[in-house]
Design an enzyme around this catalytic site. Structure first.
Site, mmCIF file in Angstrom:
data_model
loop_
_atom_site.group_PDB
_atom_site.id
_atom_site.type_symbol
_atom_site.label_atom_id
_atom_site.label_comp_id
_atom_site.label_asym_id
_atom_site.label_seq_id
_atom_site.Cartn_x
_atom_site.Cartn_y
_atom_site.Cartn_z
ATOM 1 N N ASP A 59 2.268 -0.217 -0.387
ATOM 2 C CA ASP A 59 1.115 0.418 -1.019
ATOM 3 C C ASP A 59 1.685 1.483 -1.943
ATOM 4 O O ASP A 59 2.805 1.963 -1.743
ATOM 5 C CB ASP A 59 0.215 1.031 0.062
ATOM 6 C CG ASP A 59 -0.933 1.823 -0.522
ATOM 7 O OD1 ASP A 59 -1.644 1.289 -1.387
ATOM 8 O OD2 ASP A 59 -1.099 2.990 -0.117
ATOM 9 N N ARG A 60 0.935 1.885 -2.956
ATOM 10 C CA ARG A 60 1.471 2.870 -3.900
ATOM 11 C C ARG A 60 1.083 4.294 -3.514
ATOM 12 O O ARG A 60 1.917 5.078 -3.096
ATOM 13 C CB ARG A 60 1.000 2.547 -5.325
ATOM 14 C CG ARG A 60 1.817 3.289 -6.383
ATOM 15 C CD ARG A 60 1.195 3.202 -7.740
ATOM 16 N NE ARG A 60 0.055 4.134 -7.784
ATOM 17 C CZ ARG A 60 -0.823 4.183 -8.773
ATOM 18 N NH1 ARG A 60 -0.734 3.364 -9.796
ATOM 19 N NH2 ARG A 60 -1.821 5.048 -8.735
ATOM 20 N N ASP A 61 -0.187 4.631 -3.662
ATOM 21 C CA ASP A 61 -0.641 6.016 -3.454
ATOM 22 C C ASP A 61 -0.484 6.435 -1.997
ATOM 23 O O ASP A 61 -1.040 5.814 -1.102
ATOM 24 C CB ASP A 61 -2.098 6.161 -3.886
ATOM 25 C CG ASP A 61 -2.295 5.905 -5.373
ATOM 26 O OD1 ASP A 61 -1.351 6.124 -6.143
ATOM 27 O OD2 ASP A 61 -3.405 5.480 -5.755
ATOM 28 N N ASN A 110 -4.718 -0.954 -4.488
ATOM 29 C CA ASN A 110 -6.109 -0.952 -4.940
ATOM 30 C C ASN A 110 -6.234 0.099 -6.032
ATOM 31 O O ASN A 110 -5.829 1.244 -5.828
ATOM 32 C CB ASN A 110 -7.063 -0.600 -3.792
ATOM 33 C CG ASN A 110 -7.165 -1.687 -2.753
ATOM 34 O OD1 ASN A 110 -6.836 -2.838 -2.995
ATOM 35 N ND2 ASN A 110 -7.630 -1.315 -1.561
ATOM 36 N N GLN A 111 -6.795 -0.274 -7.154
ATOM 37 C CA GLN A 111 -6.974 0.667 -8.257
ATOM 38 C C GLN A 111 -8.431 0.639 -8.711
ATOM 39 O O GLN A 111 -8.760 0.246 -9.828
ATOM 40 C CB GLN A 111 -6.011 0.337 -9.402
ATOM 41 C CG GLN A 111 -4.558 0.599 -9.061
ATOM 42 C CD GLN A 111 -4.295 2.059 -8.756
ATOM 43 O OE1 GLN A 111 -4.720 2.952 -9.491
ATOM 44 N NE2 GLN A 111 -3.595 2.330 -7.648
ATOM 45 N N HIS A 148 -10.895 -3.808 -9.186
ATOM 46 C CA HIS A 148 -12.340 -3.814 -8.944
ATOM 47 C C HIS A 148 -12.820 -2.550 -8.235
ATOM 48 O O HIS A 148 -12.056 -1.860 -7.569
ATOM 49 C CB HIS A 148 -12.715 -5.057 -8.128
ATOM 50 C CG HIS A 148 -12.263 -6.313 -8.796
ATOM 51 N ND1 HIS A 148 -11.219 -7.071 -8.310
ATOM 52 C CD2 HIS A 148 -12.683 -6.915 -9.939
ATOM 53 C CE1 HIS A 148 -11.031 -8.107 -9.112
ATOM 54 N NE2 HIS A 148 -11.897 -8.034 -10.108
ATOM 55 N N CYS A 158 -9.312 -9.734 -3.839
ATOM 56 C CA CYS A 158 -8.011 -9.079 -4.007
ATOM 57 C C CYS A 158 -7.932 -7.661 -3.462
ATOM 58 O O CYS A 158 -6.846 -7.092 -3.395
ATOM 59 C CB CYS A 158 -7.584 -9.107 -5.475
ATOM 60 S SG CYS A 158 -8.708 -8.307 -6.638
ATOM 61 N N LYS A 203 -7.528 -4.789 -0.897
ATOM 62 C CA LYS A 203 -7.156 -4.579 0.496
ATOM 63 C C LYS A 203 -8.327 -3.919 1.213
ATOM 64 O O LYS A 203 -8.983 -3.064 0.628
ATOM 65 C CB LYS A 203 -5.910 -3.671 0.583
ATOM 66 C CG LYS A 203 -4.658 -4.298 0.029
ATOM 67 C CD LYS A 203 -3.474 -3.358 0.112
ATOM 68 C CE LYS A 203 -3.686 -2.190 -0.841
ATOM 69 N NZ LYS A 203 -2.633 -1.197 -0.824
#
Length: 180
Positions: free
Chosen positions: A8-10, A55-56, A95, A103, A105
């Protein structure tokens, strides 16, 4: 087949909800967490393909454009390169939250897509996150799951839990060496 390290990024790679930054909507909001460069380099050295799955929802909500996200990811890759660390690929859900897309998570589609594209054995791979949706996505995809940080505490049912990505990388490196 390849082994994958899905990150995961953030909250795993970069700061979020900190004193300096609330959300990462532009490159100037991106701050690599301490030890992440070294950790990703260790994963590379252990032979893992390293992926970011994020997730963005800010895109769907209109807070940022995909071009801005590309610039954030360019900065992330550039900062990691200073540690000779490499991200092999990035997948993101643009989204809105609660859009019920395939898509976002905790659904595992981002992981499945990257695994297929890069010939990854999910049973030999890890999903690392700082929140329950990350862990659920990893479990649904069939990876081992790792919780890092303290954003959600003990209620997350991950296979492993560590203070941060660097601590996990050290543990994994030691276990891989012990298995040689």
């Amino acid at each position: 087949m390849n082994r994958g390290m899905f990150l995961d990024r953030d909250g795993v790679i970069n700061e979020v909800l900190s004193k300096r930054v609330k959300f990462v909507n532009k490159p100037n909001d991106f701050y690599l967490l301490e030890g992440v460069g070294e950790a990703v380099k260790q994963f590379n050295d252990l032979g893992f393909r390293v992926f970011v799955v994020t997730n963005q929802g800010g895109i769907g909500l209109g807070y940022m454009k995909e071009t801005a996200l590309a610039e954030v990811h360019k900065k992330m890759r550039s900062e990691l390169e200073t540690f000779e660390a490499r991200i092999d690929d990035i997948a993101y859900c643009p989204h809105k939250p609660h859009a019920n897309c395939a898509c976002r998570k905790p659904k595992p589609q981002l992981i499945f897509d990257l695994a297929e594209k890069h010939n990854v054995d999910l049973a030999e791979s890890f999903m690392v996150g700082d929140r329950q949706p990350d862990i659920e996505a990893g479990k649904e995809a069939g990876t081992k799951t790792v919780l890092v940080g303290s954003r959600e505490g003990d209620q997350v049912n991950a296979d492993y839990s560590f203070k941060d990505l660097r601590e996990f990388a050290e543990w994994l490196t030691n276990n891989e060496k012990a298995g040689d």
